[in-house]
Every structure is written in structure tokens, then in C-alpha cells.
Write an enzyme that holds these catalytic residues in place. Structure first.
Site, PDB file in Angstrom:
ATOM      1  N   GLY A 122       0.807  -1.341  -0.017  1.00 57.37           N
ATOM      2  CA  GLY A 122       0.086  -0.076  -0.009  1.00 57.37           C
ATOM      3  C   GLY A 122       0.747   1.255   0.013  1.00 57.37           C
ATOM      4  O   GLY A 122       1.921   1.268   0.628  1.00 57.37           O
ATOM      5  N   VAL A 191      14.994  -4.918  26.081  1.00 55.50           N
ATOM      6  CA  VAL A 191      13.820  -5.964  26.287  1.00 55.50           C
ATOM      7  C   VAL A 191      14.166  -7.167  25.388  1.00 55.50           C
ATOM      8  O   VAL A 191      14.051  -8.356  25.667  1.00 55.50           O
ATOM      9  CB  VAL A 191      12.610  -5.316  26.009  1.00 55.50           C
ATOM     10  CG1 VAL A 191      11.486  -6.442  26.177  1.00 55.50           C
ATOM     11  CG2 VAL A 191      12.347  -4.239  26.890  1.00 55.50           C
ATOM     12  N   ALA A 276      20.462  -6.477  18.557  1.00 56.49           N
ATOM     13  CA  ALA A 276      19.141  -6.018  19.212  1.00 56.49           C
ATOM     14  C   ALA A 276      19.364  -4.768  19.745  1.00 56.49           C
ATOM     15  O   ALA A 276      19.240  -4.447  20.817  1.00 56.49           O
ATOM     16  CB  ALA A 276      18.684  -6.961  20.154  1.00 56.49           C
ATOM     17  N   VAL A 277      19.706  -3.723  18.876  1.00 57.82           N
ATOM     18  CA  VAL A 277      19.859  -2.406  19.537  1.00 57.82           C
ATOM     19  C   VAL A 277      18.798  -1.327  19.303  1.00 57.82           C
ATOM     20  O   VAL A 277      18.991  -0.258  19.514  1.00 57.82           O
ATOM     21  CB  VAL A 277      21.127  -1.800  19.141  1.00 57.82           C
ATOM     22  CG1 VAL A 277      22.576  -2.562  19.223  1.00 57.82           C
ATOM     23  CG2 VAL A 277      21.219  -1.581  17.360  1.00 57.82           C
ATOM     24  N   GLY A 278      17.531  -1.881  18.967  1.00 59.68           N
ATOM     25  CA  GLY A 278      16.708  -1.184  18.895  1.00 59.68           C
ATOM     26  C   GLY A 278      15.873  -1.204  17.655  1.00 59.68           C
ATOM     27  O   GLY A 278      16.321  -2.131  16.845  1.00 59.68           O
ATOM     28  N   HIS A 451      -6.482 -15.819  48.370  1.00 57.36           N
ATOM     29  CA  HIS A 451      -5.618 -16.301  49.145  1.00 57.36           C
ATOM     30  C   HIS A 451      -5.505 -17.771  48.744  1.00 57.36           C
ATOM     31  O   HIS A 451      -6.473 -18.486  48.958  1.00 57.36           O
ATOM     32  CB  HIS A 451      -5.560 -16.202  50.538  1.00 57.36           C
ATOM     33  CG  HIS A 451      -4.507 -16.985  51.409  1.00 57.36           C
ATOM     34  ND1 HIS A 451      -3.292 -16.319  51.292  1.00 57.36           N
ATOM     35  CD2 HIS A 451      -4.691 -18.015  52.093  1.00 57.36           C
ATOM     36  CE1 HIS A 451      -2.484 -17.223  52.200  1.00 57.36           C
ATOM     37  NE2 HIS A 451      -3.459 -18.183  52.462  1.00 57.36           N
TER      38      HIS A 451
HETATM   39  C1  LIG Z   1      11.427  -9.915  19.402  1.00 58.39           C
HETATM   40  C2  LIG Z   1      10.348  -8.879  19.690  1.00 58.39           C
HETATM   41  C3  LIG Z   1       9.511  -9.243  20.749  1.00 58.39           C
HETATM   42  C4  LIG Z   1       8.382  -8.408  21.188  1.00 58.39           C
HETATM   43  N1  LIG Z   1       7.837  -8.465  22.257  1.00 58.39           N
HETATM   44  C5  LIG Z   1       6.789  -7.626  22.616  1.00 58.39           C
HETATM   45  C6  LIG Z   1       6.036  -7.874  23.594  1.00 58.39           C
HETATM   46  O1  LIG Z   1       6.169  -8.908  24.306  1.00 58.39           O
HETATM   47  N2  LIG Z   1       5.101  -7.085  23.894  1.00 58.39           N
HETATM   48  C7  LIG Z   1       4.840  -6.075  23.255  1.00 58.39           C
HETATM   49  O2  LIG Z   1       4.049  -4.939  23.458  1.00 58.39           O
HETATM   50  N3  LIG Z   1       5.737  -5.617  22.089  1.00 58.39           N
HETATM   51  C8  LIG Z   1       6.665  -6.466  21.794  1.00 58.39           C
HETATM   52  N4  LIG Z   1       7.295  -6.236  20.638  1.00 58.39           N
HETATM   53  C9  LIG Z   1       7.156  -5.162  19.835  1.00 58.39           C
HETATM   54  C10 LIG Z   1       5.969  -5.082  19.019  1.00 58.39           C
HETATM   55  O3  LIG Z   1       6.175  -6.194  17.889  1.00 58.39           O
HETATM   56  C11 LIG Z   1       5.560  -4.010  18.434  1.00 58.39           C
HETATM   57  O4  LIG Z   1       5.440  -2.871  19.065  1.00 58.39           O
HETATM   58  C12 LIG Z   1       4.240  -3.964  17.306  1.00 58.39           C
HETATM   59  O5  LIG Z   1       4.025  -4.952  16.384  1.00 58.39           O
HETATM   60  C13 LIG Z   1       3.854  -2.808  16.614  1.00 58.39           C
HETATM   61  O6  LIG Z   1       2.775  -2.960  16.020  1.00 58.39           O
HETATM   62  P1  LIG Z   1       2.453  -1.955  14.441  1.00 58.39           P
HETATM   63  O7  LIG Z   1       1.196  -2.624  14.067  1.00 58.39           O
HETATM   64  O8  LIG Z   1       2.916  -0.686  14.781  1.00 58.39           O
HETATM   65  O9  LIG Z   1       3.614  -2.551  13.614  1.00 58.39           O
HETATM   66  P2  LIG Z   1       4.028  -4.148  12.990  1.00 58.39           P
HETATM   67  O10 LIG Z   1       3.581  -5.217  13.971  1.00 58.39           O
HETATM   68  O11 LIG Z   1       5.478  -3.733  12.661  1.00 58.39           O
HETATM   69  O12 LIG Z   1       3.212  -4.276  11.604  1.00 58.39           O
HETATM   70  C14 LIG Z   1       3.367  -3.350  10.583  1.00 58.39           C
HETATM   71  C15 LIG Z   1       2.687  -4.128   9.448  1.00 58.39           C
HETATM   72  O13 LIG Z   1       2.464  -3.099   8.360  1.00 58.39           O
HETATM   73  C16 LIG Z   1       3.026  -3.829   7.265  1.00 58.39           C
HETATM   74  N5  LIG Z   1       3.543  -2.811   6.163  1.00 58.39           N
HETATM   75  C17 LIG Z   1       4.432  -2.038   6.227  1.00 58.39           C
HETATM   76  N6  LIG Z   1       4.487  -1.229   5.235  1.00 58.39           N
HETATM   77  C18 LIG Z   1       3.570  -1.466   4.348  1.00 58.39           C
HETATM   78  C19 LIG Z   1       3.124  -1.054   2.988  1.00 58.39           C
HETATM   79  N7  LIG Z   1       3.732  -0.208   2.518  1.00 58.39           N
HETATM   80  N8  LIG Z   1       2.074  -1.913   2.471  1.00 58.39           N
HETATM   81  C20 LIG Z   1       1.535  -3.144   3.137  1.00 58.39           C
HETATM   82  N9  LIG Z   1       2.079  -3.377   4.220  1.00 58.39           N
HETATM   83  C21 LIG Z   1       2.791  -2.745   4.850  1.00 58.39           C
HETATM   84  C22 LIG Z   1       4.354  -4.854   7.366  1.00 58.39           C
HETATM   85  O14 LIG Z   1       4.487  -5.917   6.584  1.00 58.39           O
HETATM   86  C23 LIG Z   1       3.856  -5.403   8.869  1.00 58.39           C
HETATM   87  O15 LIG Z   1       2.801  -6.567   8.854  1.00 58.39           O
HETATM   88  C24 LIG Z   1       8.231  -7.283  20.319  1.00 58.39           C
HETATM   89  C25 LIG Z   1       9.117  -6.653  19.076  1.00 58.39           C
HETATM   90  C26 LIG Z   1       9.892  -7.913  18.631  1.00 58.39           C
HETATM   91  C27 LIG Z   1      10.919  -7.801  17.410  1.00 58.39           C
END
Ligand SMILES: Cc1cc2nc3c(=O)[nH]c(=O)nc-3n(C[C@H](O)[C@H](O)[C@H](O)COP(=O)(O)OP(=O)(O)OC[C@H]3O[C@@H](n4cnc5c(N)ncnc54)[C@H](O)[C@@H]3O)c2cc1C
Length: 475
Positions: A122, A191, A276-278, A451
Site C-alpha cells: 500500500g 527488552v 538487538a539495539v532497537g 489467598h
Molecule cells: C522480538 C520482539 C519481541 C517483542 N515482544 C513484544 C512484547 O512482548 N510485547 C509488546 O507489546 N511488544 C513487543 N514487541 C514489539 C511489537 O512487536 C511492536 O510494538 C508491534 O508489532 C507494533 O505494531 P504495529 O502494528 O505498529 O507494527 P508491525 O507489527 O510492525 O506491523 C506493521 C505491518 O505493516 C506492514 N507494512 C508496512 N508497510 C507496508 C506497506 N507499505 N504496504 C503494506 N504493508 C505494509 C508490515 O509488513 C507489517 O505487517 C516485540 C518486538 C520484537 C521484535
């Protein structure tokens, strides 16, 4: 004639798919576009969270924790087993199956809520239009009265240690290792680094974590971070603080990592290195040049408190905008925006977002740390209760850690709750609710807790804030 919708969402992670479902529940016509592709080449909804983050990491954390407990705790319970072994392929199969069930569930939810789930790319064009390019088809332009950008984030790659998918990897590849690396390096004790590092450590890897900051878990309350640091050390995680990676070279036997700390330059040999620096906001190919959307200096889409971009009718939510990169924050922004589009009042309380680290013991908090309260100048009191004095924790054989509550000295309002210990990620929900309703420690003190339960430690910490703990000597 082109298709048109009331709402088009780009991205089906926890921000986007939740926004799409909520908007559809308001009676709007909705499409949600997503291009996520897994390592098996299959597209799936759910974004980072379901495919490569929250869910698969927790599936493995649980497996590795069970393995650890079978080795180290069963004996204390009087349970004898033969030699306890691991089958990484079976573990990974379970992880993949959980991911498949949940991501497939989103497709089902879309269908049930009449959201058109569109698989492909998109791109926001000017004038409320979205270009949709299906995975195997021609691009089409869709008219949208409202657009929600939810494109998420991607791991930060360091030029001195580029990902090669084999030796130097990001968190996603690290979740999908098919064998336990003998020596594992992790850059970053945040994390994600801690969670994935502790999975492979519990499964037998020798794990070294290199962290540039001097303070361990700088964002957490100091008391909680101190308990966690001690426990991780006991578990064998070697966390080097104040250490900065200066280079990483892939050789025949793995990766040689160079790093510096106060004592000088060092090198470390590992079989695999996880960087895993962010994470950085992901907006590649999302915005046409004339879309009118502005990014800040770090690449986040600029939005206001209500997630409105500078373009009328276009919102952005989740990891691609400012704020905590957490799935629950992302989803709540999705709900808020769908409600706002439907004409309802809605907001996200950014002051009350829980943080959880799913290690063992778990670490969870909400609200302010003691240092933050101290810096604010508001007089405060604290109450803490150790799990070692909690009957349920004893029964679970998980007595490390505590609950700490910080409350205002003047009106008793709870300002922060910090937990390190068993099920901290579940226990924190009570604290979140308390902060959401501006509860006082007295409110918690007078709330009956079952409890024996771990939640009694929250109750006792609230009592301890007024030196009224009943199952622990007040200090
Ligand atoms: C290893 C790991 C562990 C984590 N554990 C936790 C946890 O325990 N608890 C927690 O709260 N958070 C956790 N997180 C963070 C969490 O995954 C993210 O904060 C969350 O996924 C963000 O959601 P989002 O919908 O903003 O983005 P995302 O989940 O990244 O989803 C974005 C989606 O948009 C799609 N997309 C992007 N651009 C386009 C485009 N132009 N056209 C079509 N599709 C597109 C991508 O393919 C993706 O599917 C973790 C992250 C990692 C990497």
C-alpha cells in the site's frame, strides 16, 4: 471505476488490524492492506508482533523455561525424571503452529467483521487515495475517505555489523534458529536482547550480552533492575555494561566481536551474533512524494496526541509514530483513531502504559520510577513486599523478586508500580487499572485479594507503603 472505502488501513500489525476491525464495528467499509511475508514465503497478517515478535518469542520463552525448570526445580518438588533433553525442531514447530493459528485468526476476524484484507503493498498518494499493488497483480488506486498508516518498525542494522541472516542476525532470525548455538553474542541488553538471550541461554548456549549503557535496564526502577541483574547473573547470562561494540568480523568459525569498555579493548568469539539495539520506524515505499506526510528527524511519521498527521483524514498509529514501541500501545492508538473517525470521543492515556520483560523472573512496571518521582519534587512514600514471603510464590518455587509501590505522600495516589518476579506481566494489570482510576494505596489495601495468590504481594506492598504490611516486618 475505482474501489472506495470509508477507511483504508496500511499495515495489519496490532495497530492496523485492530484499527480496521474497530472501524468496521462502527459500520464503516474498511480495507486493510498488508505485505508481510514469512521465511516460508507465505504472506500473513499480524505484523511483527504475531509473526516475528511478541508471540513467537513468548512461545520459545515458555519452552525454554519449562526445560530449565525440569532440570533445576523438579527435584525439589520430588519429581524424578530421566535425563531431560530438548528437541529444537519440535520446539520450533510448536512456535510456528501458534503463530499460524493466531495470524490465520486475523484473516477469520477480518471476514467476520467484513474487513477486506488485501495482501500486497500500500502507498499513500495525494488527495485521500491509496495505491494497492497485490502480491501477484496490477496496481490499482483505491479511494479512501480516511487512511490509517500502520506500517510498523524494522530492526536497526549497524554498519559495523550488517545482518547476513546466518552469523549476524536480527531478533526475527534469532527466534527461528534451528539449533542451540554454543556461544551466542547479543548486542543490546534491552527488552528484546534479554528475552531472546535468556531463551538460548536456558537451552544451553553460553550467552554474552554487550550493552553500551552503564546502568542495567536504565528505564526500569533501580530496585527492580538490581534484583533482575542478580538473577540473570545467577542464570549464567554474562552482561557486560558500559561496553561498546567496535567491530564484528565473520570468519570460518563464527563471529569475532570487538568491543571497548572502561578497562580497554576486548574481543569475543561467538557462533552467532544477535544485534538487538532497537527498532526504527518503517515507512519504506509507504508515501508518495506529494502525499504531504512529514517525518521527524528519526523517521517517525509526525502526528498529534490523537494520531492525526498533517494531512486531513490521514492518521498514523503504532510503531511508525512517536512513543513506546509496544503492541498494546499500537492497538490502543488503532482503537482511538477508529473511534475518532466514527465521531466518538476517544483518547490514549500515554501515562499509563505497562512495560513487561518476559524473562524469568518477569519484570513489569507502570507509571513512574522512584527516581522520576524524586526528580518531580513531589513528596512520596514507597512500600515493597518480597515474593519470598508470599505463600503462592513459595508453592511455585519462584520466590525471587518483589512488588514495589510508589505513592504520593500528600494524597496517597499511586504513582508507580514495579514488579520483578513470577507472573509480573499478569500482576501488573491490577496496577494499570489502579493508575487508570487514580487509585490510592488505601484503595488497594482495602481490596480483597484471593489467598493464596501472587496478587497478595501487590496488596501487601500497598499496605507496606503505610507500614501496615501484615505478613512481613515493616521497615
Ligand atoms: C522480538 C520482539 C519481541 C517483542 N515482544 C513484544 C512484547 O512482548 N510485547 C509488546 O507489546 N511488544 C513487543 N514487541 C514489539 C511489537 O512487536 C511492536 O510494538 C508491534 O508489532 C507494533 O505494531 P504495529 O502494528 O505498529 O507494527 P508491525 O507489527 O510492525 O506491523 C506493521 C505491518 O505493516 C506492514 N507494512 C508496512 N508497510 C507496508 C506497506 N507499505 N504496504 C503494506 N504493508 C505494509 C508490515 O509488513 C507489517 O505487517 C516485540 C518486538 C520484537 C521484535
Amino acid at each position: 471505476m475505482s474501489r472506495s472505502y470509508d477507511v483504508v488501513v496500511i499495515g495489519a500489525g496490532p495497530a492496523g488490524y485492530i484499527a480496521a476491525i474497530r472501524a468496521a464495528q462502527h459500520g464503516m467499509t474498511v480495507a486493510c492492506i498488508d505485505e508481510w511475508k514469512n521465511f516460508d514465503g507465505k504472506n500473513a497478517f499480524g505484523g511483527t508482533c504475531l509473526n516475528a515478535g511478541c508471540i513467537p518469542s513468548k512461545a520459545l520463552l515458555e519452552s525454554s523455561e519449562l526445560y530449565h525448570r525440569a532440570q533445576h526445580e523438579f527435584k525439589k518438588h520430588g519429581i524424578t525424571t530421566g535425563a531431560v533433553g530438548i528437541d529444537v525442531a519440535a520446539m520450533q514447530k510448536r512456535r510456528a503452529s501458534i503463530v499460524r493459528q493466531l495470524t490465520g485468526g486475523i484473516a477469520g476476524l477480518f471476514k467476520a467483521n467484513k474487513v477486506d484484507g488485501l495482501v500486497g503493498h500500500g502507498k499513500l498518494l495525494a488527495g485521500g487515495k491509496v495505491e494497492f499493488t497485490p502480491v501477484d497483480g496490477e496496481a490499482e488506486v483505491i479511494d479512501a475517505a480516511h487512511v490509517i498508516l500502520a506500517s510498523g518498525s524494522a530492526p536497526i542494522e549497524l554498519p559495523i555489523a550488517p545482518f547476513d541472516g546466518e552469523h549476524i542476525v536480527d531478533s526475527w532470525s534469532a527466534i527461528e534458529f534451528d539449533a542451540v548455538p554454543q556461544r551466542l553474542g547479543v548486542i543490546g541488553a534491552g527488552v528484546i536482547g534479554l528475552e531472546i538471550g535468556s531463551v538460548w541461554s536456558r537451552l544451553g548456549a553460553e550467552v554474552t550480552i554487550i550493552e553500551a549503557m552503564d546502568d542495567f535496564l536504565f528505564m526500569a526502577d533501580r530496585d527492580v533492575a538490581a534484583v533482575a541483574a542478580k538473577d540473570f547473573k545467577k542464570q549464567g547470562l554474562d552482561i557486560k555494561l558500559g561496553a561498546k561494540m567496535t567491530g564484528a568480523e565473520v570468519g570460518k568459525k563464527g563471529v569475532t566481536v570487538a568491543y571497548e569498555d572502561k578497562s580497554g579493548s576486548h574481543s569475543l568469539e561467538v557462533d552467532k551474533l544477535i544485534v538487538a539495539v532497537g527498532r526504527r520506524p518503517f515507512t519504506d515505499g509507504l508515501l508518495a512524494e506529494d502525499s504531504g506526510i512529514a517525518l521527524d528527524e528519526r523517521g517517525f511519521i509526525i502526528v498529534d496526541e490523537e494520531c492525526r498527521t498533517r494531512v486531513k483524514g490521514v492518521y498514523a498509529v503504532g510503531d511508525c509514530v512517536r512513543g513506546a514501541m509496544l503492541a498494546h500501545k499500537a492497538s490502543e492508538e488503532g482503537v482511538m483513531v477508529a473511534d475518532l473517525i466514527a465521531g466518538e470521543l476517544a483518547e490514549v492515556n500515554y501515562d499509563v502504559i505497562p512495560s513487561v520483560i518476559y524473562t524469568a523472573p518477569e519484570i513489569a512496571w507502570v507509571g513512574k520510577t522512584e527516581a522520576e518521582v524524586k526528580a518531580s519534587g513531589r513528596p512520596y512514600k514507597t512500600g515493597a513486599f518480597p515474593f519470598a514471603a508470599n505463600g503462592r510464590a513459595k508453592a511455585l518455587e519462584q520466590v525471587s523478586g518483589m512488588v514495589k509501590i510508589i505513592a504520593a505522600a500528600d494524597d496517597d495516589e499511586i504513582l508507580g508500580v514495579h514488579i520483578v518476579g513470577p507472573m509480573a506481566g499478569e500482576l501488573i494489570s491490577e496496577a494499570v487499572l489502579a493508575l487508570e482510576f487514580s487509585a490510592s494505596t488505601e484503595d488497594l489495601q482495602r481490596t480483597i485479594h484471593a489467598h493464596p495468590s501472587l496478587a497478595e504481594a501487590v496488596h501487601e506492598a500497598a499496605l507496606a507503603a503505610d507500614k501496615r504490611a501484615l505478613n512481613y516486618v515493616n521497615r
